[in-house]
Design a protein around this motif. Structure first.
Motif, PDB file in Angstrom:
ATOM      1  N   ALA A   1      34.795   0.174  10.545  1.00 27.50           N
ATOM      2  CA  ALA A   1      34.926   1.621  10.649  1.00 27.50           C
ATOM      3  C   ALA A   1      34.063   2.273   9.583  1.00 27.50           C
ATOM      4  CB  ALA A   1      36.382   2.030  10.474  1.00 27.50           C
ATOM      5  N   PRO A   2      33.398   3.395   9.898  1.00 30.50           N
ATOM      6  CA  PRO A   2      32.557   4.045   8.900  1.00 30.50           C
ATOM      7  C   PRO A   2      33.407   4.606   7.771  1.00 30.50           C
ATOM      8  CG  PRO A   2      32.722   5.390  10.857  1.00 30.50           C
ATOM      9  CD  PRO A   2      33.393   4.085  11.164  1.00 30.50           C
ATOM     10  N   LEU A   3      32.877   4.528   6.581  1.00 33.27           N
ATOM     11  CA  LEU A   3      33.576   5.041   5.418  1.00 33.27           C
ATOM     12  C   LEU A   3      33.180   6.481   5.199  1.00 33.27           C
ATOM     13  CD1 LEU A   3      32.967   2.003   3.092  1.00 33.27           C
ATOM     14  CD2 LEU A   3      35.032   2.540   4.357  1.00 33.27           C
ATOM     15  N   ASN A   4      34.123   7.305   4.840  1.00 37.83           N
ATOM     16  CA  ASN A   4      33.841   8.706   4.558  1.00 37.83           C
ATOM     17  C   ASN A   4      33.729   8.919   3.059  1.00 37.83           C
ATOM     18  OD1 ASN A   4      33.850   9.481   7.221  1.00 37.83           O
ATOM     19  ND2 ASN A   4      36.051   9.703   7.264  1.00 37.83           N
ATOM     20  N   ILE A   5      33.054   8.012   2.407  1.00 32.80           N
ATOM     21  CA  ILE A   5      32.863   8.101   0.966  1.00 32.80           C
ATOM     22  C   ILE A   5      31.429   8.540   0.726  1.00 32.80           C
ATOM     23  CG2 ILE A   5      32.882   6.849  -1.211  1.00 32.80           C
ATOM     24  CD1 ILE A   5      34.832   4.877   0.122  1.00 32.80           C
ATOM     25  N   PRO A   6      31.224   9.703   0.109  1.00 29.00           N
ATOM     26  CA  PRO A   6      29.855  10.147  -0.126  1.00 29.00           C
ATOM     27  C   PRO A   6      29.197   9.344  -1.229  1.00 29.00           C
ATOM     28  CG  PRO A   6      31.397  11.693  -1.076  1.00 29.00           C
ATOM     29  CD  PRO A   6      32.215  10.672  -0.341  1.00 29.00           C
ATOM     30  N   ALA A   7      27.905   9.136  -1.104  1.00 28.73           N
ATOM     31  CA  ALA A   7      27.116   8.473  -2.130  1.00 28.73           C
ATOM     32  C   ALA A   7      26.383   9.558  -2.901  1.00 28.73           C
ATOM     33  CB  ALA A   7      26.133   7.492  -1.514  1.00 28.73           C
ATOM     34  N   GLY A   8      26.848   9.890  -4.083  1.00 30.70           N
ATOM     35  CA  GLY A   8      26.249  10.976  -4.850  1.00 30.70           C
ATOM     36  C   GLY A   8      26.683  12.306  -4.267  1.00 30.70           C
ATOM     37  N   ASN A   9      25.733  13.185  -4.016  1.00 34.38           N
ATOM     38  CA  ASN A   9      26.044  14.495  -3.472  1.00 34.38           C
ATOM     39  C   ASN A   9      25.813  14.583  -1.973  1.00 34.38           C
ATOM     40  OD1 ASN A   9      26.714  15.480  -5.978  1.00 34.38           O
ATOM     41  ND2 ASN A   9      24.619  16.108  -6.429  1.00 34.38           N
ATOM     42  N   SER A  10      25.359  13.504  -1.344  1.00 36.71           N
ATOM     43  CA  SER A  10      25.088  13.554   0.078  1.00 36.71           C
ATOM     44  C   SER A  10      25.883  12.459   0.781  1.00 36.71           C
ATOM     45  CB  SER A  10      23.600  13.357   0.345  1.00 36.71           C
ATOM     46  OG  SER A  10      23.198  12.097  -0.104  1.00 36.71           O
ATOM     47  N   PRO A  11      26.204  12.650   2.065  1.00 33.93           N
ATOM     48  CA  PRO A  11      26.935  11.610   2.785  1.00 33.93           C
ATOM     49  C   PRO A  11      26.060  10.389   3.020  1.00 33.93           C
ATOM     50  CG  PRO A  11      26.305  13.360   4.266  1.00 33.93           C
ATOM     51  CD  PRO A  11      25.940  13.808   2.876  1.00 33.93           C
ATOM     52  N   ILE A  12      26.698   9.294   3.332  1.00 36.67           N
ATOM     53  CA  ILE A  12      25.983   8.065   3.616  1.00 36.67           C
ATOM     54  C   ILE A  12      25.081   8.289   4.824  1.00 36.67           C
ATOM     55  CG2 ILE A  12      26.251   5.667   4.342  1.00 36.67           C
ATOM     56  CD1 ILE A  12      28.870   5.644   2.811  1.00 36.67           C
ATOM     57  N   THR A  13      23.876   7.753   4.766  1.00 37.52           N
ATOM     58  CA  THR A  13      22.914   7.947   5.841  1.00 37.52           C
ATOM     59  C   THR A  13      23.485   7.378   7.135  1.00 37.52           C
ATOM     60  OG1 THR A  13      21.127   7.725   4.261  1.00 37.52           O
ATOM     61  CG2 THR A  13      20.561   7.515   6.585  1.00 37.52           C
ATOM     62  N   PRO A  14      23.594   8.211   8.179  1.00 36.72           N
ATOM     63  CA  PRO A  14      24.157   7.700   9.431  1.00 36.72           C
ATOM     64  C   PRO A  14      23.175   6.785  10.144  1.00 36.72           C
ATOM     65  CG  PRO A  14      23.413   9.948   9.720  1.00 36.72           C
ATOM     66  CD  PRO A  14      23.233   9.613   8.258  1.00 36.72           C
ATOM     67  N   ASP A  15      23.721   5.950  11.009  1.00 35.16           N
ATOM     68  CA  ASP A  15      22.870   5.082  11.808  1.00 35.16           C
ATOM     69  C   ASP A  15      22.114   5.919  12.829  1.00 35.16           C
ATOM     70  OD1 ASP A  15      23.723   2.831  10.493  1.00 35.16           O
ATOM     71  OD2 ASP A  15      25.382   2.490  11.890  1.00 35.16           O
ATOM     72  N   ALA A  16      21.065   5.358  13.365  1.00 33.47           N
ATOM     73  CA  ALA A  16      20.251   6.066  14.355  1.00 33.47           C
ATOM     74  C   ALA A  16      21.076   6.322  15.610  1.00 33.47           C
ATOM     75  CB  ALA A  16      19.021   5.247  14.700  1.00 33.47           C
ATOM     76  N   GLU A  17      20.814   7.458  16.232  1.00 34.95           N
ATOM     77  CA  GLU A  17      21.536   7.791  17.457  1.00 34.95           C
ATOM     78  C   GLU A  17      21.062   6.884  18.588  1.00 34.95           C
ATOM     79  OE1 GLU A  17      21.149  11.905  18.378  1.00 34.95           O
ATOM     80  OE2 GLU A  17      21.859  12.546  16.414  1.00 34.95           O
ATOM     81  N   PRO A  18      21.950   6.560  19.528  1.00 34.30           N
ATOM     82  CA  PRO A  18      21.524   5.718  20.646  1.00 34.30           C
ATOM     83  C   PRO A  18      20.515   6.441  21.530  1.00 34.30           C
ATOM     84  CG  PRO A  18      23.777   6.459  20.953  1.00 34.30           C
ATOM     85  CD  PRO A  18      23.353   6.891  19.586  1.00 34.30           C
ATOM     86  N   ILE A  19      19.747   5.667  22.267  1.00 36.43           N
ATOM     87  CA  ILE A  19      18.730   6.229  23.151  1.00 36.43           C
ATOM     88  C   ILE A  19      19.410   6.981  24.292  1.00 36.43           C
ATOM     89  CG2 ILE A  19      16.865   5.661  24.748  1.00 36.43           C
ATOM     90  CD1 ILE A  19      16.215   3.286  23.004  1.00 36.43           C
ATOM     91  N   LYS A  20      18.928   8.184  24.539  1.00 39.62           N
ATOM     92  CA  LYS A  20      19.472   9.005  25.619  1.00 39.62           C
ATOM     93  C   LYS A  20      18.890   8.521  26.946  1.00 39.62           C
ATOM     94  CE  LYS A  20      19.734  12.833  22.449  1.00 39.62           C
ATOM     95  NZ  LYS A  20      19.024  13.982  21.932  1.00 39.62           N
ATOM     96  N   PRO A  21      19.587   8.794  28.060  1.00 40.22           N
ATOM     97  CA  PRO A  21      19.083   8.308  29.354  1.00 40.22           C
ATOM     98  C   PRO A  21      17.698   8.839  29.718  1.00 40.22           C
ATOM     99  CG  PRO A  21      21.351   9.046  29.562  1.00 40.22           C
ATOM    100  CD  PRO A  21      20.903   9.396  28.176  1.00 40.22           C
ATOM    101  N   ASP A  22      17.366  10.069  29.315  1.00 47.53           N
ATOM    102  CA  ASP A  22      16.050  10.607  29.668  1.00 47.53           C
ATOM    103  C   ASP A  22      14.936  10.058  28.776  1.00 47.53           C
ATOM    104  OD1 ASP A  22      17.046  11.953  27.457  1.00 47.53           O
ATOM    105  OD2 ASP A  22      15.874  13.757  27.882  1.00 47.53           O
ATOM    106  N   GLU A  23      15.283   9.275  27.737  1.00 41.65           N
ATOM    107  CA  GLU A  23      14.276   8.701  26.856  1.00 41.65           C
ATOM    108  C   GLU A  23      13.833   7.307  27.286  1.00 41.65           C
ATOM    109  OE1 GLU A  23      16.100   8.854  23.044  1.00 41.65           O
ATOM    110  OE2 GLU A  23      15.609  10.958  22.740  1.00 41.65           O
ATOM    111  N   ASN A  24      14.455   6.724  28.278  1.00 39.69           N
ATOM    112  CA  ASN A  24      14.075   5.401  28.753  1.00 39.69           C
ATOM    113  C   ASN A  24      12.757   5.469  29.519  1.00 39.69           C
ATOM    114  OD1 ASN A  24      16.272   4.040  27.725  1.00 39.69           O
ATOM    115  ND2 ASN A  24      17.517   4.423  29.525  1.00 39.69           N
ATOM    116  N   LEU A  25      12.013   4.376  29.459  1.00 36.08           N
ATOM    117  CA  LEU A  25      10.755   4.314  30.191  1.00 36.08           C
ATOM    118  C   LEU A  25      11.046   4.152  31.682  1.00 36.08           C
ATOM    119  CD1 LEU A  25       8.745   1.937  27.853  1.00 36.08           C
ATOM    120  CD2 LEU A  25       8.553   4.402  28.038  1.00 36.08           C
TER     121      LEU A  25
END
Length: 191
Positions: free
Chosen positions: A43-67
């Protein structure tokens, strides 16, 4: 080809393994799973690193972005997504872009000037300046991103290993807080 396949092995979002918890006391909830019956392991942790939140993972590919397989249509779709005005306005927000461009500009100008002083040919000096700008900027970009990836991996490892590093602040709020059992096993400890 893995770009457009819809098989389960190349899904756009990674599957999160679940650990079943104790069954609920009421038999009426057995037919429909409730959110309390399974808990994600990572589960993702809601603990900030410094003054900014932890860098989120990349968003999944949307259906219109597929080749689609049609090279011309895919190329048109890709070119339609390029917005140079917005990209140049937000270039300062891109990690490592500022430093790599500044190093490239300084190095390209310096090597171009030295080459001009040595050969007195402006076109040769300009070619050296542009070429060295591209090489220095690319090298600096890669080195900065490598260091950034290493730092993010270290931060992620620390947050996974010590998820309750702000325990003193939590204890100040209330003395009844007890940390959950650790999910890691003591592999190196013989006791």
């Amino acid at each position: 080809m893995w770009f457009g396949s819809s098989s389960s092995s190349s899904s756009s979002a990674p599957a999160t393994p679940t650990v079943p918890s104790l069954p609920s006391p009421s038999p009426s909830n057995e037919s429909t799973p409730s959110p309390s019956t399974s808990k994600p392991i990572n589960a993702p942790l809601n603990i900030p690193a410094g003054n900014s939140p932890i860098t989120p993972d990349a968003e999944p590919i949307k259906p219109d972005e597929n080749l689609t397989g049609d090279t011309v249509a895919d190329l048109k779709k890709a070119l339609a997504r390029i917005q140079p005005k917005e990209d140049f306005e937000n270039i300062g927000k891109i990690p490592c872009a500022r430093n790599s461009l500044l190093y490239g500009i300084a190095g390209g100008t310096g090597l171009g000037a030295v080459r001009f002083l040595g050969s007195r040919k402006p076109w040769v000096a300009a070619n050296w300046a542009v070429g060295s700008f591209i090489l220095i900027s690319g090298f600096q970009w890669e080195m900065c991103n490598r260091a950034r990836r290493k730092e993010l991996a270290q931060m992620r490892a620390i947050t996974e290993r010590y998820p309750h590093r702000h325990i003193s602040k939590l204890k100040q709020k209330g003395s009844d807080w007890v940390p959950p059992p650790s999910s890691t096993t003591s592999e190196g400890n013989p006791s």
